[in-house]
Design a protein around this motif. Structure first.
Motif, PDB file in Angstrom:
ATOM      1  N   THR A   1       0.830  -1.221   0.000  1.00 53.35           N
ATOM      2  CA  THR A   1       0.000   0.000   0.000  1.00 53.35           C
ATOM      3  C   THR A   1       0.853   1.256   0.000  1.00 53.35           C
ATOM      4  O   THR A   1       0.620   2.182  -0.768  1.00 53.35           O
ATOM      5  CB  THR A   1      -0.931   0.073   1.230  1.00 53.35           C
ATOM      6  OG1 THR A   1      -0.402  -0.780   2.231  1.00 53.35           O
ATOM      7  CG2 THR A   1      -2.334  -0.292   0.879  1.00 53.35           C
ATOM      8  N   ASP A   2       1.822   1.317   0.872  1.00 55.33           N
ATOM      9  CA  ASP A   2       2.520   2.591   1.019  1.00 55.33           C
ATOM     10  C   ASP A   2       3.958   2.364   1.476  1.00 55.33           C
ATOM     11  O   ASP A   2       4.252   2.360   2.675  1.00 55.33           O
ATOM     12  CB  ASP A   2       1.762   3.430   2.058  1.00 55.33           C
ATOM     13  CG  ASP A   2       2.318   4.841   2.126  1.00 55.33           C
ATOM     14  OD1 ASP A   2       3.357   5.089   1.470  1.00 55.33           O
ATOM     15  OD2 ASP A   2       1.728   5.653   2.843  1.00 55.33           O
TER      16      ASP A   2
ATOM     17  N   ALA B   1       5.318   4.829   4.109  1.00 54.90           N
ATOM     18  CA  ALA B   1       4.873   4.573   5.475  1.00 54.90           C
ATOM     19  C   ALA B   1       5.601   3.358   6.029  1.00 54.90           C
ATOM     20  O   ALA B   1       6.015   3.331   7.191  1.00 54.90           O
ATOM     21  CB  ALA B   1       3.372   4.348   5.507  1.00 54.90           C
TER      22      ALA B   1
ATOM     23  N   LEU C   1      -2.976   2.410   8.822  1.00 55.30           N
ATOM     24  CA  LEU C   1      -2.620   1.216   8.088  1.00 55.30           C
ATOM     25  C   LEU C   1      -3.274   0.000   8.696  1.00 55.30           C
ATOM     26  O   LEU C   1      -3.866  -0.834   8.036  1.00 55.30           O
ATOM     27  CB  LEU C   1      -1.117   1.027   8.131  1.00 55.30           C
ATOM     28  CG  LEU C   1      -0.389   1.895   7.125  1.00 55.30           C
ATOM     29  CD1 LEU C   1       1.069   1.945   7.469  1.00 55.30           C
ATOM     30  CD2 LEU C   1      -0.612   1.314   5.744  1.00 55.30           C
TER      31      LEU C   1
END
Lengths: 418, 953
Positions: free
Chosen positions: B532-533, B536, B659
């Motif tokens: 996703t990221d 992060a 998250l």
């Protein structure tokens, strides 16, 4: 309190059991055997073991385990102290404390245990009191007993037990009145490779042998009492007098006893009587090594060092030794890997030396550990701390006793690292 | 004759022969025969068949023969009760004998015969013997009461022997006093709370007098008994100490240690600036040192106790480091204990010596010892910063020896050193990597992998190294697998280009081929994060880690305090409270009430950190500092914690929350349903998360407690209304009002934070000063969104009671510091004592009655409650809601008397009596804390009364 006692020899046979409360099955010892198995060496068995319902507290003395079983919260030191006292009493009565001797005197042993502990509470543990109630077996006495039909159990009340001075019985009589004191000091020390003192202290003890008529009141004074760091006294010593005047004032027990133990630690410098030059090395190849040990006098205060002995625990891989001793004999025990060199007297003109080669198991890697040297020695007529008795006075009785003080210094745990 | 070996005797035909000898007319022959019987008995042979014949020999005037027969009787009476009755008459007759030795012997032996029928006959003779003119008989009889109690406790009580025994404490003979004390102590152990040893200044004085004159064993009993006494003030405390100190010079080490216990305990009461206090401290060191020159078994027990003393009062032995140096022929159990104490005493002043010693030990033979020595070097590095460099170089030297277990231990501790001093010793990594292949223990492998992952950017071939571990992934233990997973993810985040394949490989191994839920979950989380990221992910995985603490294995303070009260006992050897292991003494509450709930938890917390994380989901997402530390130290399992950023950076926290909130949701819906605990744990936060991150978090916590714990207690606990604690004027626009509550067994601080300033507030954090009951936040302050101007939020902060303790004025005062992006603000508030009453504060009725009677009157305080219009039942119900339990109710002359008990979080019990007169709105309360020594003192009674007052209104 103490519930039961089992005596176990070093092969693991229970050869005597005594229960002061209800009987506890021998199977409780299985937990101990398990721990013993794990520990490999008997010295390494942990002294306090927990089992589901009991606690086992053990001491190891003279190749015997004294195992006590307790069920409730009891001070473990109390139990350990008591067990050592039992062993001391056996020693005192029978001259030694071994399986054979205990088995030979099993009834006396049983009588003693019964007298020492009642329902787990200590009853009579003073040797004087015990001897009044159960007389120690001697050949002469057993002959007399058989002839006269008398027994070796006293039928008088142990008088000492109730007076304010339980350690002394009334009505003591001697034709020769004498009081001897042995000041014995042991040096505990660790020296490192280069001979520097890592740690050193002196454990001292004053053993007394007093045979005096009546109720003598003794006062023992020292030239230099302040060098003692910590002292523990026999109950007979009046603590207040020590606190205020630094003298030992006491009504002595009859016979042999330990008057005091003391401790001189690193705050005061501890003299190290010998130096050791050593080199033990193992070669990377060829499965062999070299050993070279020389001992010389250091601070002996002008006295002779006797009974010198060096013990080395060799690494497992060392198979045999080929050494020459310039003085004394050496032995190497293949099973235990212990090298003992009995040197004897230390001659400052000709320093004793042990040197030669060590052969190792073929293919074994070079040992990692460095074996330490254990030194044993004795110096007569010297208290290495410098402690000196100045005088002994007696009050309360009219006669004049013989008096004497002897000094001796020994090595205690005296180790040299390599 | 008597020395010939009686041992060789074999049974069978011999029994018959013995029978004949026993019945012989000749005294000598009889005696020899009895001796043979005893000899067989001692080695465990069964000679019970001879019972009647041996008993026949009992009627004799020969003392030795009598004693031998008694010995036999004690052993076999149990199996032959009917026969044993035959002996009773002789016993009773012997108890009247003119010779005190025989009287004592008879009563002593009778007590050892554990047959009910005999004990009935024992009572009368025993009563006489307890009052015998001869002290020898009295002291024997005192022990006999304990014996009888062991066989038939009820009988002893009915016959009033306990009272007689208590009288003997005032006996003129010290030996009798000592035995009476010993007997009473033993009886008390099976009678929790009975308070048999009623200690008051008079009895204490008698005991102290007897102490000087009785035997060494008696001194132990008396000292142990003294240790249970609580002096009224410091002067009494000092005078007892003065009279006990001479015992430190006793030759018997058990006496010395018992004296140390009394002194260590009573010293607490002495003011620190007193000259005597310093003198006492100095006097304690030499005897402790001397204990170490005794036999090894004694040394062991002494060392275990010194370990406690050193933790409580390090100043006593700080100059005595050298006596703990290990000799090569010390038994292993002594070596290990000495090493432990050496590390505790290590300081900047002596570190050079200590290190030289430890290095020496690392070349010894014994593997366990060597391992511990290597670990100790690492602990020194962490403890004494100045020595870290030297420690590291010592460890490197040891690694060069290539001894397998030494290398492995060294690597494990070097990892800890990296954690303590990051970016300082990385130069050694190369040396460590050389030894990669020789590591075969999971702990060492995991440590090495952690190092490679953590410093991946400095190790050129980090990918190769990790790849080599990956080959046997499935054969590794869980801790290595988890570590490998994290390390490879770290590596990927640092060198994304070269390691993509590797990371995919490990993620698929962890998620698809593994049966271990922990590993799978961690794999999924990383996967999700990375996909996703990645930014992060980087922030989370590569976040800065908190430093590890210096002392890792200190005993928790409350437990330590309790153990100090138990110096010299088994508890001190095991370092556990006696209630935890001594059988049959569950109720022993001499020293301090057994472990309050809080203390128990905190001891375990490092180990169970991960478990707690699962069951209490919300705190696990952003775990408390403590848990985080625990986890990290163990290189533990819960994935988010390893990577959780430290609390202050709240922006990042939000990232993590998001998250997990979003990501986990979907994960949970899918393949993770397998583990219910996890499901429940993670199920709650997503529901709570989308909301404002505020109050619902605590709601979730409550829910969980109700579901999981099933505590199910009444919820009506008293909670005062919110008051303003910190006015906006004093805190640059931040206003805090709040209250305290106890909900479902958890103490909570409920606050409303209002921003009355013009700018946004962020980065909230909270801290408490030390306080009377050790209150501390159980987690960080959950203010997750920035607080914009004129906004206010509700925050609930769960508290625990394991923080540091310091007595406050007033007792329930709490000093708080709150920090935000603007400044740090201080305020103080008072919490209701009722909040500290725990749910298991209901005392057994019997126990209550006994305790109530035994509490000295001076502990009591009275208080009037005015204008309370509840009847007694309603009052009782209301009080129960606040964990004040009604134990009994009595109506006397129109007054209802309610007897109540409550227990504070620190284990102190408080008993109260509430008098309610029908129609009269004024109540009278009197309260009595049972153990007023520790933290609670006289004036606290007042606040307790006040508490009842507030709860009722």
């Amino acid at each position: 309190m103490i519930h039961s006692l089992f005596l176990i020899n070093h092969t693991g046979d229970i050869f005597l059991e005594k229960h002061w409360k209800s009987v506890i099955s021998r199977s409780v010892c299985d937990y101990f055997f398990e721990a013993k198995e794990k520990a490999v060496d008997p010295e390494n068995v942990p002294p306090v073991l927990q089992t589901p319902h009991h606690y086992l507290i053990t001491i190891y003395r003279g190749k015997l385990f004294f195992l006590s079983v307790i069920q409730t919260e009891v001070p473990p030191l109390f139990v350990i102290e008591f067990l050592h006292r039992v062993a001391d009493t056996f020693q005192d009565y029978f001259g030694e404390c071994s399986e054979v001797i205990i088995k030979d005197n099993v009834v006396t042993v049983y009588e003693l245990l019964e007298e020492m502990l009642d329902n787990g509470f200590p009853l009579a543990t003073e040797s004087n009191v015990l001897k009044e109630m159960i007389r120690p077996p001697t050949i002469l006495r057993s002959v007399v007993n058989t002839l006269t039909g008398s027994s070796n159990v006293g039928d008088t009340l142990p008088t000492g037990q109730l007076s304010n001075i339980p350690w002394r019985r009334a009505g003591v009589k001697y034709t020769n009145n004498e009081a001897y004191f042995d000041v014995i000091e042991e040096i505990d020390a660790i020296l490192d490779k280069s001979g520097t003192t890592v740690f050193a202290e002196i454990q001292g003890v004053i053993e007394a042998c007093v045979r005096l008529t009546g109720m003598p009141d003794l006062t023992l004074s020292f030239m230099n009492p302040r060098l003692l760091d910590d002292v523990s006294f026999h109950p007979c010593v009046r603590f207040k007098r020590w606190e205020s005047e630094r003298v030992l004032s006491f009504i002595p027990p009859d016979g042999n006893f330990t008057l005091m133990t003391y401790h001189v630690s690193s705050q005061n410098l501890v003299a190290i009587p010998v130096y050791v030059k050593q080199n033990i090395s193992f070669f990377e190849t060829g499965n062999c090594g070299r050993l070279d040990i020389t001992i010389g006098p250091k601070q002996t205060m002008g006295k002779t060092v006797e009974g010198l002995m060096v013990t080395v625990h060799m690494p497992k891989a060392v198979l045999s030794t080929n050494l020459t001793a310039s003085q004394g004999n050496y032995t190497y025990d293949l099973a235990t890997k212990v090298l003992v060199w009995d040197v004897g007297k230390l001659n400052p003109q000709k320093l004793p030396n042990l040197r030669g080669s060590l052969s190792m198991q073929a293919g074994a890697p070079k040992p990692e550990e460095n074996p330490s040297l254990n030194i044993d020695l004795k110096i007569q007529q010297l208290a290495i701390s410098g402690l000196k008795v100045s005088r002994l006075d007696m009050y309360g009785e009219k006669y004049k006793p013989f008096k004497g003080v002897k000094y001796v210094t020994k090595a205690g745990k005296f180790q040299v690292r390599t | 004759m008597m020395n010939d070996s009686l041992f060789s005797l074999v049974c069978a035909g011999e029994i018959f022969e013995l029978k004949a000898e026993l019945n012989s007319d000749k005294k000598e022959k009889k005696k020899e025969a009895v001796k043979k019987v005893i000899a067989s008995m001692t080695v465990g042979k069964d000679v019970s068949a001879l019972f009647p014949d041996v008993v026949n020999c009992m009627q004799t005037d020969n003392l030795e023969l009598k004693k031998l027969v008694y010995l036999y009787l004690m052993n076999y009476a149990k199996s032959q009760p009917d026969m044993a009755i035959m002996a009773v008459n002789t016993f009773v007759k012997d108890c009247e004998d003119p010779n005190p030795l025989i009287r004592a012997l008879a009563v002593r032996t009778m007590g050892c015969i554990r047959v009910d029928k005999i004990t009935e006959y024992l009572c009368e003779p025993l009563r006489k013997c307890l009052k015998d003119e001869d002290p020898y008989v009295r002291k024997t009889a005192a022990v006999c009461v304990a014996k009888l109690h062991d066989i038939n406790a009820q009988l002893v009580e009915d016959q009033g022997f306990l009272d007689t025994l208590k009288d003997l404490i005032s006996d003129s003979n010290p030996m009798v006093v000592a035995n009476a004390v010993a007997a009473l102590s033993e009886i008390a152990e099976s009678h929790p709370n009975s308070n048999l040893l009623d200690l008051n200044p008079q009895t204490i004085n008698k005991l102290l007098t007897a102490l000087n004159e009785c035997t060494e064993w008696g001194q132990i009993f008396i000292l142990d008994c003294l240790a249970n006494y609580t002096p009224r003030d410091d002067r009494e405390s000092q005078s007892i100490c003065e009279r006990v100190t001479p015992r430190l010079s006793h030759a018997n080490s058990a006496v010395v240690l018992s004296a140390v216990k009394v002194l260590m305990k009573f010293m607490e009461m002495l003011p620190k600036d007193l000259d005597y206090y310093g003198t006492l401290l100095k006097k304690l060191a030499p005897p402790l040192v001397t204990l170490l020159s005794a036999e090894p078994e004694l040394q062991y027990v002494a060392l275990r106790n010194i370990n406690l003393i050193v933790q409580r009062r390090p100043e006593i032995l700080k100059h005595e480091m050298k006596v703990f140096f290990v000799k090569y022929n010390d038994p292993i159990y002594v070596k290990l204990e000495k090493l432990d104490i050496m590390i505790r005493l290590a300081s900047q002043a002596n570190i050079a010596q200590v290190l030289a010693e430890l290095k020496e030990y690392a070349t010894e033979v014994d593997v366990d010892f060597v391992r511990k020595a290597v670990r100790a070097i690492g602990r020194c590095a962490i403890k004494v910063e100045q020595s870290a460099e030297r420690c590291v170089s010592t460890l490197l030297d040891l690694i060069q020896t290539k001894v397998n277990y030494v290398v492995q231990e060294a690597i494990v501790v070097i990892k800890d050193i990296f954690r303590k001093y990051p970016n300082k010793y990385e130069s050694v990594i190369a040396t460590l990597c050389e030894n990669l292949d020789s590591l075969d223990e999971p702990e060492a492998r995991a440590a090495m992998i952690w190092i490679v992952g953590e410093y991946a950017e400095r190790i050129d071939n980090a990918d190769e190294l990790l790849e080599s571990f990956l080959e046997g992934f499935h054969d590794e233990s869980t801790q290595v697998q988890l570590q490998l997973l994290t390390a490879i993810v770290k590596l990927f985040l640092k060198k994304p280009t070269e390691t993509q394949e590797l990371v995919q490989q490990v993620l698929s191994l962890a998620t698809q081929d593994s049966d271990n839920p922990d590993l799978r979950d961690r794999g999924y989380i990383y996967w999700r994060l990375l996909s996703t990221d990645p930014v992060a992910a980087k922030e989370v995985v590569l976040a800065e880690k908190p430093l590890i603490s210096e002392e890792t294995d200190l005993i928790e303070p409350t437990l330590l305090e309790e153990l100090i009260c138990h110096i010299g006992t088994l508890a001190s050897v095991y370092h556990k409270p006696p209630s935890a292991f001594v059988e049959g003494s569950r109720g022993v509450q001499h020293k301090r009430l057994p472990g309050s709930a809080g203390s128990g938890e905190s001891v375990e917390s490092p180990d169970t950190g991960s478990a707690a994380g699962v069951s209490e989901a919300p705190p696990a997402v952003i775990p408390s500092q403590g848990d985080l530390l625990g986890d990290l130290l163990n290189l533990d399992l819960t994935p988010p914690t390893t990577t959780g950023p430290p609390p202050p950076s709240s922006g990042m926290q939000m990232g993590a929350m998001d998250l997990l909130g979003g990501g986990l949701d979907s994960l949970l819906g899918g393949d993770l349903g397998g583990s219910p605990a996890m499901g429940a744990g993670f199920g709650a936060p997503p529901a709570a998360m989308p909301a404002s991150f505020t109050a619902p978090v605590s709601g979730g916590l409550d829910d969980l407690f109700d579901l999981g714990g099933g505590v199910g207690m009444p919820m009506g606990a008293y909670s005062p209304p919110k008051t303003v604690w910190l006015p906006a004027m004093k805190a640059k626009g931040l206003e805090i009002s709040g209250t305290f509550a106890r909900r479902a067994g958890v103490i909570q601080m409920e606050m409303t934070l209002t921003n009355k300033a013009m700018s946004v507030m962020t980065d909230f954090a909270i801290q408490f000063n030390r306080n009377s009951f050790g209150l501390a936040p159980a987690g960080p302050l959950q203010v997750l969104t920035p607080l914009s101007p004129n906004q206010s939020i509700e925050v609930t902060l769960p508290l625990n009671t394991v923080g540091p303790v310091m007595k406050m004025e007033p007792l329930n005062n709490l000093q708080v510091a709150v920090k935000n992006n603007i400044d740090v603000f201080y305020f103080s508030c008072q919490y209701p004592i009722s909040m500290l009453f725990v749910e298991d504060g209901k005392m057994e009725r019997q126990v209550f009655l006994a305790t109530w009677k035994d509490i000295p009157n001076d502990n009591e305080s009275q208080f009037q409650i005015k204008d309370c219009h509840l009847n007694s039942d309603a009052a009782s119900n209301k009080l129960q809601g606040s964990n004040i339990f009604t134990i009994a109710k009595r109506t006397v002359e129109g007054q209802d008397m309610l007897y109540q008990s409550m227990k504070l979080t620190n284990g102190i019990w408080v008993l109260a009596e509430l008098r309610v007169q029908a129609g009269n709105p004024n109540y009278t309360v009197s309260t009595e804390p049972i153990y007023p020594i520790m933290n609670i003192s006289q004036e606290s009674n007042g606040s307790l009364n006040q508490t009842i007052n507030t709860v009722l209104h």
